[in-house]
Design an enzyme around this catalytic site. Structure first.
Site, PDB file in Angstrom:
ATOM      1  N   GLY A   1      94.670 -48.384 -78.769  1.00 54.81           N
ATOM      2  CA  GLY A   1      94.412 -47.981 -77.378  1.00 54.81           C
ATOM      3  C   GLY A   1      93.365 -48.897 -76.755  1.00 54.81           C
ATOM      4  O   GLY A   1      92.555 -48.462 -75.931  1.00 54.81           O
TER       5      GLY A   1
ATOM      6  N   GLN B   1      90.790 -46.760 -70.979  1.00 52.33           N
ATOM      7  CA  GLN B   1      89.488 -46.628 -70.304  1.00 52.33           C
ATOM      8  C   GLN B   1      88.325 -46.953 -71.240  1.00 52.33           C
ATOM      9  O   GLN B   1      87.456 -47.751 -70.907  1.00 52.33           O
ATOM     10  CB  GLN B   1      89.320 -45.196 -69.758  1.00 52.33           C
ATOM     11  CG  GLN B   1      88.055 -45.030 -68.924  1.00 52.33           C
ATOM     12  CD  GLN B   1      87.544 -43.595 -68.876  1.00 52.33           C
ATOM     13  OE1 GLN B   1      88.039 -42.715 -69.564  1.00 52.33           O
ATOM     14  NE2 GLN B   1      86.548 -43.375 -68.050  1.00 52.33           N
TER      15      GLN B   1
ATOM     16  N   TYR C   1      95.608 -30.616 -73.675  1.00 50.55           N
ATOM     17  CA  TYR C   1      94.573 -31.602 -74.004  1.00 50.55           C
ATOM     18  C   TYR C   1      93.568 -30.980 -74.983  1.00 50.55           C
ATOM     19  O   TYR C   1      93.261 -31.550 -76.032  1.00 50.55           O
ATOM     20  CB  TYR C   1      93.871 -32.017 -72.709  1.00 50.55           C
ATOM     21  CG  TYR C   1      92.812 -33.065 -72.872  1.00 50.55           C
ATOM     22  CD1 TYR C   1      93.132 -34.378 -73.169  1.00 50.55           C
ATOM     23  CD2 TYR C   1      91.461 -32.745 -72.680  1.00 50.55           C
ATOM     24  CE1 TYR C   1      92.145 -35.348 -73.287  1.00 50.55           C
ATOM     25  CE2 TYR C   1      90.476 -33.708 -72.791  1.00 50.55           C
ATOM     26  CZ  TYR C   1      90.821 -35.008 -73.097  1.00 50.55           C
ATOM     27  OH  TYR C   1      89.845 -35.970 -73.208  1.00 50.55           O
TER      28      TYR C   1
ATOM     29  N   LYS D   1      92.785 -31.680 -78.934  1.00 49.08           N
ATOM     30  CA  LYS D   1      91.455 -32.125 -79.359  1.00 49.08           C
ATOM     31  C   LYS D   1      90.905 -31.241 -80.485  1.00 49.08           C
ATOM     32  O   LYS D   1      90.291 -31.743 -81.435  1.00 49.08           O
ATOM     33  CB  LYS D   1      90.481 -32.166 -78.178  1.00 49.08           C
ATOM     34  CG  LYS D   1      90.768 -33.279 -77.179  1.00 49.08           C
ATOM     35  CD  LYS D   1      90.723 -34.653 -77.820  1.00 49.08           C
ATOM     36  CE  LYS D   1      90.943 -35.794 -76.850  1.00 49.08           C
ATOM     37  NZ  LYS D   1      91.127 -37.086 -77.516  1.00 49.08           N
TER      38      LYS D   1
ATOM     39  N   ILE E   1      83.556 -39.713 -68.802  1.00 51.76           N
ATOM     40  CA  ILE E   1      82.940 -41.025 -68.966  1.00 51.76           C
ATOM     41  C   ILE E   1      83.112 -41.839 -67.692  1.00 51.76           C
ATOM     42  O   ILE E   1      84.216 -41.936 -67.151  1.00 51.76           O
ATOM     43  CB  ILE E   1      83.530 -41.757 -70.184  1.00 51.76           C
ATOM     44  CG1 ILE E   1      83.143 -40.964 -71.431  1.00 51.76           C
ATOM     45  CG2 ILE E   1      82.992 -43.183 -70.274  1.00 51.76           C
ATOM     46  CD1 ILE E   1      83.750 -41.487 -72.687  1.00 51.76           C
TER      47      ILE E   1
HETATM   48  N1  SER Z   1      87.533 -37.162 -69.171  1.00 50.46           N
HETATM   49  C1  SER Z   1      88.405 -36.224 -69.824  1.00 50.46           C
HETATM   50  C2  SER Z   1      89.316 -35.600 -68.843  1.00 50.46           C
HETATM   51  O1  SER Z   1      88.875 -35.322 -67.758  1.00 50.46           O
HETATM   52  C3  SER Z   1      87.621 -35.178 -70.533  1.00 50.46           C
HETATM   53  O2  SER Z   1      87.186 -35.614 -71.764  1.00 50.46           O
HETATM   54  O3  SER Z   1      90.434 -35.337 -69.153  1.00 50.46           O
END
Ligand code: SER
Length: 317
Positions: free
Chosen positions: A8, A12, A143, A147, A173
Site C-alpha cells: 500500500g 495516504q 471498517y 480493525k 491523519i
Molecule cells: N481516518 C480514518 C477514517 O476516517 C480513521 O482511522 O476512516
C-alpha cells in the site's frame, strides 16, 4: 529492520512512510509495494525498488519477500471508513483476507508485521473521553469490525506462532502530500486545502464533534518507533492507543483563522460520516504507548496548522 516491504506504498500513509523508511534504512532496502492503477510517481518511483504487491494474492507477497529477503512488512492496504461502508465485502477481502496472506508469509519467512488499527476500532459503547487502552470496542461499521479483527488476528499470530506483530490505533491523519480518500476524518485535511485556495469550506461533520487527530510526521514516527521498540518492554502489541490532539470543526477552523482571518466555513452535515464520528471516541488515553515504547508526539493543533498552511501554499502555487 533491514529489508522492508511497504504494502500500500502509494496510499495516504504509505507514500510518506516509504520515503521516510528509505531515508532511515537506505533507499535500496525499502520496497514500495503497489497495485495496478495506483502506480508510484516521481520521488517514490525513483528513490528505490517498486514491485506490484496485491495483498489479496499470497504468492505475490511471498515472491517479493523472498526476492528482497524482507524481514519487516508494513501492511497498509485498507479501505477507509466511509468507502468500507459502501463496499463491506471488499473492505473485508483487503483488510482481513489480505492480512491472513501477510501473516502467513510472515510466519513462513520470519518477518515482523505492522498493520494499523484505528480509532474506528471503537464503538458506541466505548467510553468516549480518555478512552482506555483496554476497553469495550464493539464497532458497528465494517471498517471498525475489520480493525478489531486485525488486532485479534495479529495477536493470534504473535501468541500462537511468535510472529512479531505490532500495531497502533491511528487517529485521523492530516498531511499535505497524498490526500486520504473516503474517511470520516478527511474533513480535517480538506479544510486546509479550502483555506489555502481561498474557498469557503463546507464541513460535513457537525460542530462539537470531537475526534483524535495527528499530523503525519508524528504518525510516521509512531509506526517506525514502535517497530524499533525493545520487545521486552511491550506489554501490549495489537494495538496501542496513540494520541496527539483532539478537536472539533470549530477548533480547527479557529486555528486556521489565526493565519487566514477572512476564511469562511459553513456546515452541511453528512449523516453517514456524522453517525460514524459519533460512534468514535472523543479522545484516547495513550499512557501505555508512552510507557511501553516512549510515544511522544511533537505537533499540536496550532503547530500543525502553521506547517500545513506553509506547505500547502508552496504545493498549490
Ligand atoms: N481516518 C480514518 C477514517 O476516517 C480513521 O482511522 O476512516
Amino acid at each position: 529492520m533491514k529489508n522492508i516491504l511497504v504494502i500500500g506504498a502509494t496510499g495516504q500513509i504509505g507514500s510518506e512512510l516509504t520515503i521516510e523508511l528509505r531515508k532511515r534504512y537506505g533507499n535500496e532496502n525499502v520496497v514500495a509495494g503497489y497495485i495496478k492503477g495506483a502506480e508510484p510517481k516521481s520521488e517514490l518511483r525513483e528513490s528505490g525498488p517498486c514491485e506490484i504487491v496485491d495483498v489479496t494474492d499470497a504468492q505475490m507477497i511471498e515472491n517479493v519477500v523472498k526476492l528482497y529477503k524482507i524481514d519487516t512488512i508494513y501492511n497498509l492496504a485498507a479501505l477507509l471508513s466511509v468507502v468500507a461502508e459502501s463496499k463491506p465485502l471488499l473492505a473485508w477481502k483487503i483488510g482481513i483476507d489480505g492480512l491472513w496472506n501477510v501473516l502467513e508469509v510472515a510466519r513462513q519467512h520470519n518477518c515482523a508485521v505492522f498493520t494499523p488499527s484505528s480509532i474506528g476500532s471503537f464503538g458506541q459503547d466505548t467510553p468516549h473521553v480518555n478512552t482506555p487502552q483496554d476497553t469495550i470496542q464493539r464497532p458497528r461499521t465494517m471498517y471498525g469490525i475489520s480493525k478489531v479483527t486485525t488486532e485479534l488476528l495479529s495477536d493470534y499470530y504473535y501468541n500462537k506462532y511468535g510472529v512479531d506483530t505490532r500495531s497502533v490505533r491511528f487517529p485521523g491523519i492530516i498531511s499535505n502530500v497524498t490526500p486520504p480518500g473516503g474517511g470520516t476524518t478527511d474533513y480535517a485535511v480538506d479544510i486546509y486545502y479550502s483555506a489555502v485556495k481561498g474557498e469557503k469550506f463546507v464541513c460535513p461533520i457537525g460542530a462539537g464533534t470531537f475526534m483524535d487527530m495527528m499530523y503525519m510526521p508524528d504518525a510516521l514516527d509512531a509506526a517506525i518507533n514502535l517497530m524499533e521498540a525493545d520487545p521486552a518492554k511491550l506489554v501490549h502489541r495489537n494495538a496501542f492507543n496513540i494520541a496527539a490532539m483532539s478537536f472539533d470543526p470549530e477548533m480547527i477552523y479557529q486555528s486556521i483563522c489565526k493565519y487566514i482571518p477572512d476564511f469562511k466555513m459553513e456546515y452541511d452535515v453528512d449523516p453517514l460520516k456524522q453517525s460514524i464520528a459519533n460512534s468514535w471516541p472523543d479522545s484516547l488515553d495513550d499512557t501505555c504507548a508512552r510507557n511501553e515504547w516512549g510515544w511522544n508526539p511533537k505537533f499540536d493543533l496550532d503547530s500543525m496548522t502553521k506547517d500545513m498552511l506553509e506547505k500547502l501554499r508552496i504545493k498549490l502555487k
